[in-house]
Design a protein around this motif. Structure first.
Motif: not given
Length: 298
Positions: A120-121, A135-136, A207-208, A290-293
């Motif tokens: 879960i990201e 997080f959910d 993600h940062p 672009i990678q993580t949103g």
């Protein structure tokens, strides 16, 4: 003269059933029937003066059918879900015999996927610079349940707590943490006080956020009017700084914070932008990985 003596057989309770989970799901479970001997002899003043025998049925116990006696009660295998055993207790002094029954249960394990759960990201909370995010944890529940609404699912910080069903996370739909591993206990409803469970794990990855290195785009104006043209592609590299590549981010400029949040009305970067407020004008920039949103608005 001689005496006629009537010896009473020991009064036996019905001992608690033994319920075990079929942990390897092979349809067979090994029982140690002897763990219930103290309960069977609860009414005996001297338990060592009694012999306890287990039979495959109550009728066999009463009949004393030795072909149906369980000769290794410490290792008795059951393949059916529930079985009622017969028990014969003999007073070693008087020879009086008593009888009772005991249930043993082979409980099924939850039918859950054996596929590893995808991580879960999430994105770092912009108000928490230490790599914390929310997080959910229930995000995977539909996949885990596969339509079985009877499963009891809880979330834990350690595998041991998940195995024991202790210290479940109180608000799994809004759990704040750094990157970590969460253990998910997936259990069937309790049966005779026993709840069979499978433990899954899921990785939480934070993600940062993108970094904004420069927040002022300055140009030299000819004519001293307080108005000039700004070509944003010339500034984008300075905006990101030397540690971030232009190839990894989408950059958009907006006239208002609301536009930046809603991603509406982005200023075209194909032509220079002329400021509409003299000398200085605030704009909002949205930088998205672009990678993580993950994105940040400044």
């Amino acid at each position: 003269p001689f005496d006629l003596i009537v010896n009473l057989p020991l009064e036996l309770p019905v001992p608690p059933s033994i319920s075990l989970c079929d942990e390897d799901m092979d349809g067979n479970v090994e029982f140690d029937l002897t763990i219930r001997i103290p309960a069977i002899l609860a009414n005996a003043n001297n338990p060592s003066n009694f012999t306890v025998e287990f039979f495959t049925s109550y009728a066999d116990a009463v009949a004393g059918d030795l072909s149906e006696r369980i000769d290794t009660p410490e290792s008795y295998w059951l393949s059916t879900h529930v079985h009622t055993l017969g028990i014969r207790v003999t007073n070693n002094t008087t020879g009086c015999q008593s009888y009772t029954i005991m249930d043993i249960r082979r409980l099924p394990m939850p039918n859950v996927t054996d596929q590893p759960l995808a991580a879960i990201e999430g994105c770092q909370d912009p108000n928490s610079p230490d790599g914390i995010g929310t997080f959910d944890l229930t995000d995977k529940e539909d996949f885990i349940r596969q339509g079985d609404t009877n499963l009891v699912i809880t979330y834990h910080l350690s595998e041991e707590e998940a195995q024991n069903g202790t210290n479940a996370i109180a608000t799994p739909d809004s759990y704040t943490t750094t990157s970590t591993t969460i253990y998910i206990r997936v259990a069937n409803p309790s049966n005779a006080g026993v709840s069979c469970a499978v433990i899954l794990s899921v990785e939480l990855i934070i993600h940062p956020l993108p970094l904004i290195a420069d927040t002022a785009f300055e140009v030299c104006e000819v004519g001293s009017t307080g108005y000039a043209e700004f070509y944003f592609p010339d500034f984008n590299a300075d905006l990101l700084g030397p540690t971030q590549s232009l190839d990894d981010f989408n950059i958009a400029y907006y006239l208002s914070l609301a536009d930046a949040e809603n991603q509406t009305g982005a200023i075209s970067q194909s032509v220079p932008y002329s400021n509409t407020q003299q000398n200085a004008q605030p704009l909002w920039v949205r930088v998205t990985s672009i990678q993580t949103g993950c994105f940040v608005i400044e």
